[in-house]
Scaffold this active site. Structure first.
Site, short mmCIF file in Angstrom:
data_model
loop_
_atom_site.label_atom_id
_atom_site.label_comp_id
_atom_site.label_asym_id
_atom_site.label_seq_id
_atom_site.Cartn_x
_atom_site.Cartn_y
_atom_site.Cartn_z
N GLU A 24 -3.81 -17.57 14.39
CA GLU A 24 -4.67 -15.60 13.83
C GLU A 24 -5.61 -15.06 15.17
O GLU A 24 -5.38 -14.42 15.52
CB GLU A 24 -6.19 -15.93 13.25
CG GLU A 24 -5.80 -16.47 11.78
CD GLU A 24 -6.86 -17.12 11.13
OE1 GLU A 24 -8.32 -17.17 11.52
OE2 GLU A 24 -7.10 -17.56 9.68
N ARG B 226 -23.49 -16.38 5.71
CA ARG B 226 -22.95 -15.64 3.81
C ARG B 226 -24.18 -15.35 2.88
O ARG B 226 -24.25 -15.40 2.05
CB ARG B 226 -22.03 -16.04 3.79
CG ARG B 226 -20.33 -15.52 4.45
CD ARG B 226 -19.32 -17.00 3.95
NE ARG B 226 -18.61 -16.11 3.83
CZ ARG B 226 -17.07 -16.93 4.22
NH1 ARG B 226 -17.33 -17.90 4.05
NH2 ARG B 226 -16.07 -15.88 4.37
N HIS C 262 -14.92 -13.64 8.53
CA HIS C 262 -13.92 -14.51 8.31
C HIS C 262 -13.88 -15.52 9.65
O HIS C 262 -14.51 -14.81 10.76
CB HIS C 262 -12.56 -13.27 8.35
CG HIS C 262 -11.64 -14.57 8.81
ND1 HIS C 262 -11.08 -15.65 7.84
CD2 HIS C 262 -11.00 -14.68 9.85
CE1 HIS C 262 -9.87 -16.16 8.72
NE2 HIS C 262 -10.20 -15.63 9.39
N PHE D 129 -6.36 -13.35 -6.85
CA PHE D 129 -7.46 -12.36 -5.87
C PHE D 129 -6.45 -11.54 -4.76
O PHE D 129 -7.16 -10.74 -4.24
CB PHE D 129 -8.14 -12.73 -5.03
CG PHE D 129 -8.84 -13.76 -4.60
CD1 PHE D 129 -8.21 -13.64 -3.55
CD2 PHE D 129 -8.67 -15.51 -5.32
CE1 PHE D 129 -7.62 -15.46 -2.44
CE2 PHE D 129 -8.44 -16.36 -4.13
CZ PHE D 129 -8.29 -16.42 -3.35
N TYR E 242 -3.48 -13.30 5.89
CA TYR E 242 -4.04 -14.28 4.38
C TYR E 242 -2.54 -14.46 3.77
O TYR E 242 -2.79 -14.98 2.40
CB TYR E 242 -5.04 -13.35 3.54
CG TYR E 242 -6.41 -12.97 3.87
CD1 TYR E 242 -7.01 -14.17 3.71
CD2 TYR E 242 -6.65 -11.58 4.65
CE1 TYR E 242 -8.18 -14.06 4.70
CE2 TYR E 242 -7.94 -11.83 4.53
CZ TYR E 242 -9.00 -12.97 5.10
OH TYR E 242 -10.40 -12.86 5.74
N ARG F 218 -17.53 -22.11 11.14
CA ARG F 218 -17.49 -22.14 9.97
C ARG F 218 -18.85 -22.27 9.34
O ARG F 218 -19.70 -22.22 8.20
CB ARG F 218 -16.77 -23.26 9.42
CG ARG F 218 -14.67 -22.72 9.98
CD ARG F 218 -14.26 -21.46 8.77
NE ARG F 218 -14.01 -22.55 7.74
CZ ARG F 218 -13.66 -21.77 6.47
NH1 ARG F 218 -13.51 -20.04 6.75
NH2 ARG F 218 -13.74 -22.28 5.82
N ASN G 108 -17.95 -10.97 1.62
CA ASN G 108 -18.59 -12.52 1.75
C ASN G 108 -18.82 -11.63 4.04
O ASN G 108 -18.81 -12.77 4.32
CB ASN G 108 -18.43 -12.86 1.71
CG ASN G 108 -17.17 -13.74 1.68
OD1 ASN G 108 -16.29 -12.78 2.74
ND2 ASN G 108 -16.12 -14.92 1.72
N LYS H 177 -15.88 -8.17 8.67
CA LYS H 177 -15.17 -8.00 7.51
C LYS H 177 -15.44 -6.30 7.37
O LYS H 177 -16.42 -5.93 7.61
CB LYS H 177 -14.86 -8.95 6.01
CG LYS H 177 -14.38 -10.03 6.49
CD LYS H 177 -14.46 -10.28 5.24
CE LYS H 177 -14.16 -11.98 5.49
NZ LYS H 177 -13.39 -12.71 3.87
N THR I 32 -17.66 -20.37 1.31
CA THR I 32 -17.03 -18.96 0.86
C THR I 32 -17.36 -18.12 0.14
O THR I 32 -17.90 -17.21 -0.02
CB THR I 32 -15.38 -19.65 0.29
OG1 THR I 32 -14.92 -20.21 1.59
CG2 THR I 32 -14.64 -18.23 0.19
P1 RTP Z 1 -11.62 -16.61 5.48
O1 RTP Z 1 -10.86 -16.85 5.43
O2 RTP Z 1 -12.10 -15.11 4.40
O3 RTP Z 1 -12.46 -16.66 6.47
O4 RTP Z 1 -12.82 -17.16 3.36
P2 RTP Z 1 -12.60 -18.81 3.60
O5 RTP Z 1 -11.25 -19.34 4.51
O6 RTP Z 1 -14.32 -19.28 3.58
O7 RTP Z 1 -11.53 -18.67 2.15
P3 RTP Z 1 -10.75 -18.46 1.99
O8 RTP Z 1 -10.52 -19.25 0.31
O9 RTP Z 1 -9.37 -18.58 2.71
O10 RTP Z 1 -10.79 -17.08 0.92
C1 RTP Z 1 -10.17 -15.86 1.46
C2 RTP Z 1 -10.84 -15.04 1.18
O11 RTP Z 1 -10.58 -14.15 -0.75
C3 RTP Z 1 -11.65 -14.46 -0.65
N1 RTP Z 1 -12.10 -15.05 -1.87
N2 RTP Z 1 -11.81 -14.51 -3.35
N3 RTP Z 1 -12.00 -14.17 -6.32
C4 RTP Z 1 -12.39 -15.50 -5.74
O12 RTP Z 1 -12.47 -16.42 -6.27
C5 RTP Z 1 -11.95 -16.21 -4.38
N4 RTP Z 1 -11.45 -16.89 -3.47
C6 RTP Z 1 -11.66 -16.00 -2.55
C7 RTP Z 1 -12.68 -14.53 -0.07
O13 RTP Z 1 -13.65 -12.67 0.47
C8 RTP Z 1 -12.34 -15.51 0.43
O14 RTP Z 1 -13.29 -14.96 2.33
MG MG Z 2 -9.88 -18.66 5.11
#
Ligand code: RTP
Ligand code: MG
Length: 148
Positions: free
Chosen positions: A126, A102, A115, A57, A49, A85, A112, A9, A91
């Site tokens: 993707e 992370r 991705h 968010f 996303y 992962r 973080n 990122k 996350t």
């Molecule tokens: P990513 O898609 O970026 O790989 O991250 P992830 O699967 O671990 O988490 P995901 O639930 O898909 O969330 C995507 C991104 O959104 C941001 N986020 N912010 N403020 C919050 O509570 C919150 N929750 C998620 C994070 O940057 C996350 O990577």
């Molecule tokens: Mg995700």
């Protein structure tokens, strides 16, 4: 062989972590089959996303992911989706254990570092979103016999 989409990122690029992150996946034994430095458009960010579009968010997430160059990658290997992962960590970097990307380099959930696709369906979707067919390569690595 399974493939996944990983992306350093904008915070990871700015913090000079591209090499460190590539090194971790290379050292694990995965094969890099595509990569490019790019700035994500607003449209691509919203599509990528899309599953989060109702979340509070979402706006911040789109602003952040489009705020500077990202390093988009395609990696190949056995169980690479789940394994990547695990190597990324949870996350929220506060909950990510040491030894994960992370856990070692992140501080807040909004920044973080990396991705990674979370399922076979996401990986396929993707990879298609970020790479054209002729941007992914297929080649034999000499070390495969020592990994599998
Ligand atoms: P990513 O898609 O970026 O790989 O991250 P992830 O699967 O671990 O988490 P995901 O639930 O898909 O969330 C995507 C991104 O959104 C941001 N986020 N912010 N403020 C919050 O509570 C919150 N929750 C998620 C994070 O940057 C996350 O990577
Ligand atoms: Mg995700």
């Amino acid at each position: 062989m399974e493939k996944t989409f990983l992306m350093v990122k904008p915070d990871g690029v700015q913090r000079n972590l591209v090499g460190e992150i590539v090194r971790r996946f290379e050292s694990k034994g995965f094969k890099l089959v595509g990569a490019k430095l790019m700035v994500i458009s607003d449209d691509l960010a919203k599509t990528h996303y899309g599953e989060h579009k109702e979340r509070p968010f979402f706006g911040e997430l789109v602003d952040f992911i489009t705020s500077g160059p990202v390093f988009a990658m395609a990696w190949e290997g056995e169980n690479v989706i789940t394994s990547a992962r695990d190597m990324m960590g949870k996350t929220n970097p506060l909950e990510a254990v040491s030894g994960t990307i992370r856990g070692d380099f992140g501080m807040t959930v909004g920044k973080n570092i990396i991705h990674g696709s979370d399922s076979a369906e996401s990986a396929e979707r993707e990879l298609k979103l970020f790479f054209g067919e002729n941007e992914l390569t297929s080649y034999v690595k000499q070390d495969s016999d020592w990994i599998y």
